[in-house]
Design an enzyme around this catalytic site. Sequence first.
Site, PDB file in Angstrom:
ATOM      1  N   PHE B 188     -15.531 -43.797  30.631  1.00  0.00           N
ATOM      2  CA  PHE B 188     -15.698 -42.445  31.166  1.00  0.00           C
ATOM      3  C   PHE B 188     -15.839 -42.550  32.681  1.00  0.00           C
ATOM      4  CE2 PHE B 188     -17.858 -38.796  32.797  1.00  0.00           C
ATOM      5  CZ  PHE B 188     -17.303 -37.748  32.095  1.00  0.00           C
ATOM      6  N   LYS B 328     -25.339 -39.505  40.223  1.00  0.00           N
ATOM      7  CA  LYS B 328     -26.497 -39.304  39.349  1.00  0.00           C
ATOM      8  C   LYS B 328     -27.822 -39.766  39.966  1.00  0.00           C
ATOM      9  CE  LYS B 328     -23.806 -39.365  35.104  1.00  0.00           C
ATOM     10  NZ  LYS B 328     -23.736 -37.973  34.687  1.00  0.00           N
TER      11      LYS B 328
END
Lengths: 468, 468
Positions: B188, B328
Amino acid sequence: PDRLMISPYIPCCRYVSKAAAKTQMEFEYDGPSMKTEVPGPRSKELTKQLGEMQNVGAINFFCNYEESRGNYLVDVDGNRMLDYRHLLHPYWLSAFVNRPALGIMPPENFPEKLSESLLSVAPSGMSRVQTMACGSCSNENAYKAMFIWYRNKERGHNIPSDEDMSSCMINQSPGCPDLSILSFMGGFHGRTMGCLATTHSKAIHKLDVPSFDWPIAPFPKLKYPLEEFKRENAQEEARCLEEVEDLIVQWRQKGRPVAGIVIEPIQAEGGDNHATPDFFKKLRNIARKHGSAFHVDEVQTGGGATGKFWAHEHWGMDDPADIVSFSKKMLTGGFYHKDELQAYRIFNTWMGDPSKNLFLAEVLNVIRRENLLEEVTRSGKTLLQGLYQLQDQYPNMLSSARGQGTFCAIDIRDDATRNSIILKARDKGVLLGGCGERSIRFRPALVFKEYHVHMFLNVFSDVLAEHN
Amino acid sequence: PDRLMISPYIPCCRYVSKAAAKTQMEFEYDGPSMKTEVPGPRSKELTKQLGEMQNVGAINFFCNYEESRGNYLVDVDGNRMLDYRHLLHPYWLSAFVNRPALGIMPPENFPEKLSESLLSVAPSGMSRVQTMACGSCSNENAYKAMFIWYRNKERGHNIPSDEDMSSCMINQSPGCPDLSILSFMGGFHGRTMGCLATTHSKAIHKLDVPSFDWPIAPFPKLKYPLEEFKRENAQEEARCLEEVEDLIVQWRQKGRPVAGIVIEPIQAEGGDNHATPDFFKKLRNIARKHGSAFHVDEVQTGGGATGKFWAHEHWGMDDPADIVSFSKKMLTGGFYHKDELQAYRIFNTWMGDPSKNLFLAEVLNVIRRENLLEEVTRSGKTLLQGLYQLQDQYPNMLSSARGQGTFCAIDIRDDATRNSIILKARDKGVLLGGCGERSIRFRPALVFKEYHVHMFLNVFSDVLAEHN
């Protein structure tokens, strides 16, 4: 020390010293505490509210980030949970710097802030908005929404086949279909790979990056002032529209149907190229006729600089677009869309940054209180009038003065003179920018008043005299 | 009232009331004032400093955003300029909410803050970093940097031909070359169109979005605990590496050479799939052998959760990667890169958000002061030990407990049981997440201590007992 944490959603925060951090570090709840089922009634109510504005399929519950700390997340129903999936607030300090995962666990005031900010200025015909972190992401996701919408239309429903599901995993059709977005030569829509396939302003943006075989139509090259060249301009616009229809047919024939058309109300990076409302009306009709979505990219033009909040409002249409994307002046990226372009599968971790909505709400208050759109219209007229006068005075150096509001530009004799003018103006304390091959563009703030225009015109006039 | 404006680069701000706004609105400088040439000495010095960390080709000068107001921009040399290109701080209020155009006019403390934050944790072999607004943009721009690097290598210099320049404007080769990025099944890397062509974790992410014909290699499917199945695992890894080389050769033959290989140190979305350091070492060598860049995507794994700041540090290599992307936990997106992957043409308006660097610097201080990486290693061991025990106790329900630091996962009998366990745990106040087809993943905060692990294991044990 148990209330040192301050919500990042209130524009009020104070510095937490390193000394304080240590103390704060020790404070934590002593275990989970559940008050209701999850999602509880308050979360459900907020999900319903937000569902009227955007896709809420992935939301678990709404969070109370003020009460959450350390390893515990507190939801808006008062449930305190040990957080084993602490993706985005990795440290206690993060309550302060938190970037919540808006798609999954938004803060309580998110629907309210969205209403006060982005939805309070939604374009005609649009009641839904999806926030994103930047302009490129906004357009990328708008394209994805158009592709998904187009494929659902082709299927007649939104349930993918097994072949769709398996082929898409290896980048192949029908799951990853050969669809295209029609764009215009001179357009700029961003620099990520989907956007870049629709960007055609400067080679340097695109060079060395693989792209898609998508159709590119000519953007009208009009003569300014538009109203003085109505007949020629109408012919040029008709030529471009004809080419658009030809391309849509060609690409359908070669198995890459046009799922959407993307266009700027004024091609900005490409040289401040304008077209008439008639052109955009007809283009919108062509899109409808061929079953393509119509995406108006207002990343540069949105936010008031043209004298209306959205540049496409100058077209005077009730139903001007299926998607309107924004960024820059809006402080957050994102796109408005029609109900039928429901973006259920548009998703990422941050989905924008909610603190920006709050700032935007304040900015909108200032725009309204100070009637800044009227101010822009007034200053813009004065600016354009001044540019017309200078253009008459220096016909060998200046041409094609054009603009809407203060979103103005003028062409300079050649690239070298343009760049020299920009540098000389800077030396005299005026910051100008270039666009296209030999244009200077004007992008003042919304508080640029008529006396600033006069101040500018004096400096600009001096600089031009030095170049004559 | 003339100093109400507060820099957005200091984590200290106060609410400016609507009443105050009106007063503030009136205050403005009375005209430009130039002290030095532009860029002045301070701007030049800062450009030089920043040039050691990232691309500075587009920077005009550094700004003093505290002193800038209304229509005036003040630079770090005290030059006050009428701003006619007020792209990003459209209203007086914007001094408060400012998102500066980092690529063009960064604030004075930007190089210092970058050193204190991102560069203080730069991976081995990397001294340059480019910030971006989100994870997808980080990977998209990392791919672009690899394509540009590859094409310059092919040309033998970095001067494009006329054919390159003209063909790229219409999305055609050689200007938009048929290059590819090799990715792994189960990987991903984001949801914008370039990233999405390398994402293969769930069909729903990719469905209906056009893609590229790029090679996709198998990621090793290993048996856990890794040390108990060394021989089988080594065979499986060898099989995958052989396939990688085959694909590189095949894609070169079909005219789409592999410019870069992208991989996660632990496939996160794809189901917490691990591989051994030996696999990554050999993969890095394959990339070097075939002239492809090696891009390690640490968007999920970076920031300390594996017990080292970067998960790829577990491989124990001096020269582990050409590009490392992050987002993140790092609070800002971006990528580190080697000098030779100089990203001169990587550019966008915001280029990230400098306030996030400042927050990150504070987060890093906490990590160091509290020895949080050691804490993570300790808690992670206890957690994994507990999962092993539960796996022995419930062999029909649990398998393949695995992890590094607290970045752990365990497989559940089937998807339905997995989802039921997650919901039941939530009802008892523990938030868990799923990944892959039937795994539960653990992603606690860095402050997750051993007693939190015990608290969790008790709840998890109760939930499992209910499902047995």
